[in-house]
Design a protein around this motif. Structure first.
Motif, PDB file in Angstrom:
ATOM      1  N   HIS A 292      17.886  -1.336  32.895  1.00 24.67           N
ATOM      2  CA  HIS A 292      19.356  -0.655  32.962  1.00 24.67           C
ATOM      3  C   HIS A 292      19.158   0.266  34.191  1.00 24.67           C
ATOM      4  O   HIS A 292      19.798   1.193  35.002  1.00 24.67           O
ATOM      5  CB  HIS A 292      19.472   0.775  31.975  1.00 24.67           C
ATOM      6  CG  HIS A 292      19.283  -0.335  30.142  1.00 24.67           C
ATOM      7  ND1 HIS A 292      20.383  -0.566  29.976  1.00 24.67           N
ATOM      8  CD2 HIS A 292      18.489  -0.466  29.414  1.00 24.67           C
ATOM      9  CE1 HIS A 292      19.547  -0.763  29.276  1.00 24.67           C
ATOM     10  NE2 HIS A 292      19.064  -0.514  27.926  1.00 24.67           N
TER      11      HIS A 292
ATOM     12  N   ALA B 270      29.709  -1.653  42.639  1.00 25.25           N
ATOM     13  CA  ALA B 270      30.725  -1.858  42.609  1.00 25.25           C
ATOM     14  C   ALA B 270      32.227  -1.619  43.996  1.00 25.25           C
ATOM     15  O   ALA B 270      32.245  -0.096  43.987  1.00 25.25           O
ATOM     16  CB  ALA B 270      31.566  -2.232  41.892  1.00 25.25           C
TER      17      ALA B 270
ATOM     18  N   ARG C 170      35.173   2.939  35.141  1.00 24.14           N
ATOM     19  CA  ARG C 170      35.628   1.334  35.482  1.00 24.14           C
ATOM     20  C   ARG C 170      35.888   1.241  37.198  1.00 24.14           C
ATOM     21  O   ARG C 170      36.188   2.658  37.393  1.00 24.14           O
ATOM     22  CB  ARG C 170      35.806   0.145  34.154  1.00 24.14           C
ATOM     23  CG  ARG C 170      35.870   0.407  33.111  1.00 24.14           C
ATOM     24  CD  ARG C 170      36.293  -0.961  32.766  1.00 24.14           C
ATOM     25  NE  ARG C 170      37.898  -0.776  32.940  1.00 24.14           N
ATOM     26  CZ  ARG C 170      39.178  -0.627  31.927  1.00 24.14           C
ATOM     27  NH1 ARG C 170      38.160  -0.840  30.474  1.00 24.14           N
ATOM     28  NH2 ARG C 170      39.894  -0.405  32.168  1.00 24.14           N
TER      29      ARG C 170
ATOM     30  N   ARG D  80      24.306  -8.176  37.989  1.00 24.14           N
ATOM     31  CA  ARG D  80      25.091  -7.405  36.931  1.00 24.14           C
ATOM     32  C   ARG D  80      26.163  -6.698  37.151  1.00 24.14           C
ATOM     33  O   ARG D  80      27.770  -5.677  36.835  1.00 24.14           O
ATOM     34  CB  ARG D  80      24.183  -5.957  36.177  1.00 24.14           C
ATOM     35  CG  ARG D  80      22.933  -6.128  35.268  1.00 24.14           C
ATOM     36  CD  ARG D  80      22.419  -6.019  35.210  1.00 24.14           C
ATOM     37  NE  ARG D  80      24.002  -5.298  33.774  1.00 24.14           N
ATOM     38  CZ  ARG D  80      23.192  -3.957  33.037  1.00 24.14           C
ATOM     39  NH1 ARG D  80      22.258  -3.965  32.367  1.00 24.14           N
ATOM     40  NH2 ARG D  80      24.024  -3.525  32.530  1.00 24.14           N
ATOM     41  N   THR D  81      26.567  -7.005  39.353  1.00 23.14           N
ATOM     42  CA  THR D  81      28.166  -6.463  39.351  1.00 23.14           C
ATOM     43  C   THR D  81      28.828  -7.026  40.163  1.00 23.14           C
ATOM     44  O   THR D  81      28.263  -8.983  39.670  1.00 23.14           O
ATOM     45  CB  THR D  81      27.258  -5.773  40.367  1.00 23.14           C
ATOM     46  OG1 THR D  81      26.594  -6.913  42.075  1.00 23.14           O
ATOM     47  CG2 THR D  81      26.379  -4.364  40.436  1.00 23.14           C
ATOM     48  N   ASP D  82      30.304  -7.483  40.097  1.00 21.04           N
ATOM     49  CA  ASP D  82      31.206  -8.044  40.510  1.00 21.04           C
ATOM     50  C   ASP D  82      30.779  -9.097  41.984  1.00 21.04           C
ATOM     51  O   ASP D  82      30.511  -9.938  42.383  1.00 21.04           O
ATOM     52  CB  ASP D  82      32.732  -7.771  40.544  1.00 21.04           C
ATOM     53  CG  ASP D  82      32.818  -7.105  39.217  1.00 21.04           C
ATOM     54  OD1 ASP D  82      33.780  -6.578  38.984  1.00 21.04           O
ATOM     55  OD2 ASP D  82      32.366  -8.434  38.448  1.00 21.04           O
TER      56      ASP D  82
ATOM     57  N   PHE E 144      19.364  -1.675  42.024  1.00 21.61           N
ATOM     58  CA  PHE E 144      20.618  -2.189  42.052  1.00 21.61           C
ATOM     59  C   PHE E 144      19.545  -3.830  40.772  1.00 21.61           C
ATOM     60  O   PHE E 144      19.230  -4.435  41.711  1.00 21.61           O
ATOM     61  CB  PHE E 144      21.476  -2.251  43.090  1.00 21.61           C
ATOM     62  CG  PHE E 144      22.437  -1.374  43.328  1.00 21.61           C
ATOM     63  CD1 PHE E 144      23.060  -0.664  42.837  1.00 21.61           C
ATOM     64  CD2 PHE E 144      21.722  -0.262  44.417  1.00 21.61           C
ATOM     65  CE1 PHE E 144      23.196   0.697  43.089  1.00 21.61           C
ATOM     66  CE2 PHE E 144      21.797   0.351  45.073  1.00 21.61           C
ATOM     67  CZ  PHE E 144      22.920   1.652  44.280  1.00 21.61           C
ATOM     68  N   ASP E 145      21.455  -4.709  40.564  1.00 19.24           N
ATOM     69  CA  ASP E 145      20.605  -5.419  39.942  1.00 19.24           C
ATOM     70  C   ASP E 145      21.708  -6.658  40.224  1.00 19.24           C
ATOM     71  O   ASP E 145      23.430  -6.350  40.362  1.00 19.24           O
ATOM     72  CB  ASP E 145      20.474  -5.973  38.386  1.00 19.24           C
ATOM     73  CG  ASP E 145      19.674  -6.707  38.099  1.00 19.24           C
ATOM     74  OD1 ASP E 145      19.764  -7.289  36.514  1.00 19.24           O
ATOM     75  OD2 ASP E 145      20.135  -8.103  38.258  1.00 19.24           O
TER      76      ASP E 145
ATOM     77  N   ARG F 144      24.980   0.269  39.054  1.00 20.41           N
ATOM     78  CA  ARG F 144      25.783  -0.852  39.089  1.00 20.41           C
ATOM     79  C   ARG F 144      26.325  -0.160  40.448  1.00 20.41           C
ATOM     80  O   ARG F 144      27.044   0.644  40.165  1.00 20.41           O
ATOM     81  CB  ARG F 144      26.253  -1.120  38.179  1.00 20.41           C
ATOM     82  CG  ARG F 144      25.975  -2.053  36.841  1.00 20.41           C
ATOM     83  CD  ARG F 144      26.850  -1.795  35.468  1.00 20.41           C
ATOM     84  NE  ARG F 144      25.744  -2.090  34.565  1.00 20.41           N
ATOM     85  CZ  ARG F 144      26.742  -2.458  33.118  1.00 20.41           C
ATOM     86  NH1 ARG F 144      28.099  -2.055  33.156  1.00 20.41           N
ATOM     87  NH2 ARG F 144      26.007  -2.887  32.504  1.00 20.41           N
TER      88      ARG F 144
ATOM     89  N   GLU G  33      26.403   5.931  33.112  1.00 27.64           N
ATOM     90  CA  GLU G  33      27.132   5.174  32.963  1.00 27.64           C
ATOM     91  C   GLU G  33      27.423   5.799  31.773  1.00 27.64           C
ATOM     92  O   GLU G  33      28.434   4.838  31.661  1.00 27.64           O
ATOM     93  CB  GLU G  33      26.071   4.592  32.183  1.00 27.64           C
ATOM     94  CG  GLU G  33      26.140   2.549  32.525  1.00 27.64           C
ATOM     95  CD  GLU G  33      25.045   2.437  32.091  1.00 27.64           C
ATOM     96  OE1 GLU G  33      24.128   2.524  31.066  1.00 27.64           O
ATOM     97  OE2 GLU G  33      24.286   0.778  32.822  1.00 27.64           O
TER      98      GLU G  33
END
Length: 190
Positions: free
Chosen positions: A103, A108, A62, A162-164, A158-159, A106, A57
């Motif tokens: 935390h 994506a 990104r 918190r992701t697209d 994973f949460d 993530r 992280e």
């Protein structure tokens, strides 16, 4: 929901690559698709297999940065050999679980690449968990009977908020067709 279908050796390598990604806040690990990768059957349809990018992280990477980085790598990068840290038991103390719950990793998908970013301890943990699954493949009775077996899912890492693209679970299925002789013979005849 996604599927990771891999053999024992691939699970062990993937676990090591997650641990390598956890060691540096200035690097990312790109895992290209193996030559001849076929689409994975997912929910009754064919879904393409995708390459993966792993990073801590704190790299600040990104998913939208990846296409430009990939173009730059093709022009100037040289292969690098690294040694992965040794795997640890996949069980973690409660304080580590609490920190990673606050935390989560993530997940994506962008530009045809899966990007997984997380804190170092969580990347180590995922790597240790995948290595443990790889070690269990040879002892799994379903592998010996059917050539594949569901080993677990990564739902706790994973949460989805918190992701697209909401990610509820990444199911890990071990695929070792050599244990299923009829399947192995039909694949070698192709």
């Amino acid at each position: 929901m996604g599927y990771l279908k891999a053999g024992r050796a691939d699970l062990l390598r993937l676990g090591a690559l997650f641990r390598v990604a956890a060691t540096s806040s200035r690097s990312a690990v790109h895992i290209p698709l193996p030559p001849g990768s076929r689409p994975t059957a997912l929910a009754g349809g064919d879904t393409p297999a995708l390459p993966t990018l792993l990073a801590r992280e704190d790299t600040g990477l990104r998913p939208s940065d990846w296409p430009d980085l990939r173009r730059g790598m093709r022009r100037s990068s040289a292969p690098l050999q690294v040694t992965a840290p040794a795997a640890r038991p996949p069980d973690r103390p409660d304080d580590v679980r609490r920190r990673t719950d606050r935390h989560p990793a993530r997940f994506a998908e962008h530009a045809g690449t899966i990007t997984i970013t997380a804190r170092a301890e969580l990347l180590f943990w995922i790597g240790d968990w995948l290595t443990d699954l790889g070690d269990r493949v040879a002892r799994d009775p379903h592998i010996h009977r059917h050539g594949e077996s569901f080993l677990g899912d990564m739902a706790g890492f994973f949460d989805p908020r918190r992701t697209d693209q909401p990610m509820h679970a990444l199911c890990v299925v071990a695929v070792e067709p050599i244990f299923h002789h009829a399947r192995w013979r039909s694949q070698s005849a192709k």
